[in-house]
Design a protein around this motif. Structure first.
Motif, PDB file in Angstrom:
ATOM      1  N   TRP A   2       0.819  -1.206   0.000  1.00  0.00           N
ATOM      2  CA  TRP A   2       0.000   0.000   0.000  1.00  0.00           C
ATOM      3  C   TRP A   2       0.858   1.264   0.000  1.00  0.00           C
ATOM      4  CZ3 TRP A   2      -4.919   0.538  -1.266  1.00  0.00           C
ATOM      5  CH2 TRP A   2      -5.732  -0.597  -1.262  1.00  0.00           C
ATOM      6  N   MET A   3       1.996   1.219   0.657  1.00  0.00           N
ATOM      7  CA  MET A   3       2.887   2.378   0.599  1.00  0.00           C
ATOM      8  C   MET A   3       3.423   2.571  -0.813  1.00  0.00           C
ATOM      9  SD  MET A   3       4.919   2.584   4.257  1.00  0.00           S
ATOM     10  CE  MET A   3       5.813   1.038   4.076  1.00  0.00           C
ATOM     11  N   LYS A   4       3.690   1.478  -1.503  1.00  0.00           N
ATOM     12  CA  LYS A   4       4.153   1.569  -2.882  1.00  0.00           C
ATOM     13  C   LYS A   4       3.063   2.149  -3.778  1.00  0.00           C
ATOM     14  CE  LYS A   4       5.973  -1.228  -6.709  1.00  0.00           C
ATOM     15  NZ  LYS A   4       6.366  -2.602  -7.135  1.00  0.00           N
ATOM     16  N   GLY A  51       3.748  14.906   7.939  1.00  0.00           N
ATOM     17  CA  GLY A  51       3.795  13.791   8.870  1.00  0.00           C
ATOM     18  C   GLY A  51       3.571  12.426   8.262  1.00  0.00           C
ATOM     19  N   LEU A  52       3.418  12.350   6.948  1.00  0.00           N
ATOM     20  CA  LEU A  52       3.102  11.062   6.336  1.00  0.00           C
ATOM     21  C   LEU A  52       4.278  10.093   6.426  1.00  0.00           C
ATOM     22  CD1 LEU A  52       0.994   9.375   4.925  1.00  0.00           C
ATOM     23  CD2 LEU A  52       1.754  10.314   2.737  1.00  0.00           C
ATOM     24  N   ALA A  53       5.488  10.590   6.249  1.00  0.00           N
ATOM     25  CA  ALA A  53       6.666   9.716   6.336  1.00  0.00           C
ATOM     26  C   ALA A  53       6.767   9.102   7.732  1.00  0.00           C
ATOM     27  CB  ALA A  53       7.929  10.501   5.998  1.00  0.00           C
ATOM     28  N   ASP A  54       6.451   9.887   8.739  1.00  0.00           N
ATOM     29  CA  ASP A  54       6.484   9.384  10.116  1.00  0.00           C
ATOM     30  C   ASP A  54       5.420   8.313  10.328  1.00  0.00           C
ATOM     31  OD1 ASP A  54       7.379   9.495  12.914  1.00  0.00           O
ATOM     32  OD2 ASP A  54       5.409  10.367  13.293  1.00  0.00           O
ATOM     33  N   PHE A 109      -7.515   3.397   7.620  1.00  0.00           N
ATOM     34  CA  PHE A 109      -7.648   4.774   7.138  1.00  0.00           C
ATOM     35  C   PHE A 109      -6.606   5.071   6.056  1.00  0.00           C
ATOM     36  CE2 PHE A 109      -9.726   5.739  11.351  1.00  0.00           C
ATOM     37  CZ  PHE A 109     -10.935   6.156  10.826  1.00  0.00           C
ATOM     38  N   TYR A 110      -5.401   4.574   6.272  1.00  0.00           N
ATOM     39  CA  TYR A 110      -4.334   4.794   5.291  1.00  0.00           C
ATOM     40  C   TYR A 110      -4.697   4.154   3.952  1.00  0.00           C
ATOM     41  CZ  TYR A 110       0.325   4.695   3.160  1.00  0.00           C
ATOM     42  OH  TYR A 110       1.388   4.849   2.298  1.00  0.00           O
ATOM     43  N   LYS A 111      -5.171   2.920   3.976  1.00  0.00           N
ATOM     44  CA  LYS A 111      -5.528   2.229   2.730  1.00  0.00           C
ATOM     45  C   LYS A 111      -6.640   2.970   1.991  1.00  0.00           C
ATOM     46  CE  LYS A 111      -6.243  -1.837   4.602  1.00  0.00           C
ATOM     47  NZ  LYS A 111      -6.607  -3.278   4.695  1.00  0.00           N
ATOM     48  N   GLU A 166      -4.988  12.193   8.310  1.00  0.00           N
ATOM     49  CA  GLU A 166      -5.096  12.764   9.658  1.00  0.00           C
ATOM     50  C   GLU A 166      -5.839  11.799  10.585  1.00  0.00           C
ATOM     51  OE1 GLU A 166      -4.750  15.307  12.896  1.00  0.00           O
ATOM     52  OE2 GLU A 166      -3.653  15.197  11.003  1.00  0.00           O
ATOM     53  N   MET A 167      -6.859  11.123  10.088  1.00  0.00           N
ATOM     54  CA  MET A 167      -7.571  10.132  10.902  1.00  0.00           C
ATOM     55  C   MET A 167      -6.641   8.993  11.292  1.00  0.00           C
ATOM     56  SD  MET A 167     -10.745  11.067  11.458  1.00  0.00           S
ATOM     57  CE  MET A 167     -11.819   9.648  11.676  1.00  0.00           C
ATOM     58  N   ALA A 168      -5.752   8.611  10.391  1.00  0.00           N
ATOM     59  CA  ALA A 168      -4.768   7.572  10.721  1.00  0.00           C
ATOM     60  C   ALA A 168      -3.846   8.052  11.833  1.00  0.00           C
ATOM     61  CB  ALA A 168      -3.966   7.204   9.477  1.00  0.00           C
ATOM     62  N   HIS A 169      -3.398   9.313  11.749  1.00  0.00           N
ATOM     63  CA  HIS A 169      -2.555   9.888  12.795  1.00  0.00           C
ATOM     64  C   HIS A 169      -3.292   9.889  14.137  1.00  0.00           C
ATOM     65  CE1 HIS A 169       1.021  11.304  10.706  1.00  0.00           C
ATOM     66  NE2 HIS A 169       0.278  11.828   9.749  1.00  0.00           N
ATOM     67  N   LEU A 170      -4.555  10.320  14.122  1.00  0.00           N
ATOM     68  CA  LEU A 170      -5.328  10.398  15.365  1.00  0.00           C
ATOM     69  C   LEU A 170      -5.589   9.006  15.944  1.00  0.00           C
ATOM     70  CD1 LEU A 170      -7.927  13.140  14.310  1.00  0.00           C
ATOM     71  CD2 LEU A 170      -6.005  13.403  15.910  1.00  0.00           C
TER      72      LEU A 170
END
Length: 349
Positions: free
Chosen positions: A175-177, A189-192, A302-304, A338-342
């Motif tokens: 998924w990152m690819k 903040g996405l890299a983090d 959330f990321y996917k 942002e939801m993934a971060h939270l």
């Protein structure tokens, strides 16, 4: 010329050749005009209802335009349904797969029409209010998921649909690819966040059938009974892997009233539906599974979803599609990240 040829996607589908193929391949089709109804395209595959009087089947094909390699694999979905439908009655029976370029220029398959209603943006009046129907719908989704995950995939001869060893690692890197290939702008903040997905990846405790798109509007409910699921659709991404990935993705799709715009239809924000936390707790109680790592899986869900919308936005940004619905998807992508971060910081569940 058939009415369907005049009305619906005739530039992409030769409905006459399709009808000839169906009549030559399937039994019991009545001598009635073929009527074509196009279901909502959403952001993915295209689905049509084909009716011959009371006889109905469903056709699935990839979206129009350029698509990523190996994406929208209708043959794989057809093959999965051939096996899954024998052990999970909620899965439609597949009838026909074809790669005949003269029909529509893409491979496609035809399957059973499961009877039921899709809960997408409104609750059927037969269900009553959201306070009445919400708890029943919520619990029916959970029960259908647990039922699928309870199948012994080895006894059901389904081991070949996936490779459970290293599944979650492949998911994360895959998924990152996909995101990197579809990237159009930078997000703070996405890299983090991606580093966290890599470094904090949980150890898989169990492997089951994983649907990989187990969301409310991929389920068909009984027209008069919101407690009964009659069908589960969209098996293209199904595999063998960690069942928590299905739970996490479903919870990510399970919107609440205080969510920002997530770029998808949401009905679970109405009174009566279980909250995300309640959904997880009910799943844990009913399944007996350990959900202690669900924060990770939900953040990844959330990321996917963000990546899926980013892929669509990328196609719009490059001019490959002109649908105005996609113009502002980048805002939804930002909200999902942002939801993934939270979620990662335990502020969502």
């Amino acid at each position: 010329m058939r009415k369907s040829e005049e009305r619906i996607d005739h530039q992409y589908v030769n409905w006459g050749k399709l009808e000839d193929l169906l009549r030559a391949s399937l039994d019991d089709i009545p001598d009635a005009e073929m009527i074509v109804k196009k279901f909502s395209e959403g952001y993915s595959n295209i689905t049509y209802l084909l009716s011959f009087g009371e006889f109905e089947v469903v056709l699935r094909r990839p979206p129009f335009g350029a698509i990523p390699p190996k994406a929208h694999d209708m043959q794989r979905e057809y093959s999965i349904l051939k096996k899954v439908s024998h052990v999970y009655p909620l899965a439609p029976k597949p009838y026909l797969f074809s790669e005949d370029q003269e029909v529509m220029g893409r491979h496609f398959y035809v399957m059973e029409k499961k009877q039921g209603v899709t809960i997408d943006d409104c609750i059927p009046k037969e269900y009553g209010t959201s306070k009445e129907a919400g708890p029943l719908i919520s619990k029916s989704v959970i029960h259908a998921m647990i039922e699928l995950q309870s199948i012994n995939y080895q006894e059901a001869d389904l081991s070949d649909i996936g490779k459970p060893e290293g599944y979650l690692e492949r998911q994360v890197y895959g998924w990152m690819k996909r995101y990197k290939q579809a990237k159009t702008e930078d997000y703070a903040g996405l890299a983090d966040l991606e580093a966290w997905f890599t470094e904090k990846r949980p150890k898989t405790k169990e492997t089951t059938i994983v649907h990989n798109d187990f969301k409310l509007n991929n389920l068909l409910l009984h027209p008069k009974a919101p407690s009964m699921v009659c069908g589960v659709l969209d098996w293209e991404l199904s595999t063998i892997g960690d069942p928590m990935t299905d739970l996490g993705s479903t919870v990510a799709y399970w919107g609440q009233a205080d969510d920002p715009d997530l770029g998808i239809n949401i009905i679970t924000d109405q009174p009566g539906f279980l909250s995300r936390r309640e959904f997880i707790e009910h799943y844990a109680n009913e399944s007996g599974r350990d959900v202690s790592e669900i924060t990770y899986y939900t953040a990844f869900g959330f990321y996917k979803l963000a990546v899926i919308l980013q892929q669509i936005y990328n196609r719009w940004h490059r001019g490959e599609i002109e649908d105005p619905r996609f113009k502002h998807l980048n805002h939804s992508v930002a909200n999902l990240f942002e939801m993934a971060h939270l979620t990662r910081s335990h502020q969502i569940i």
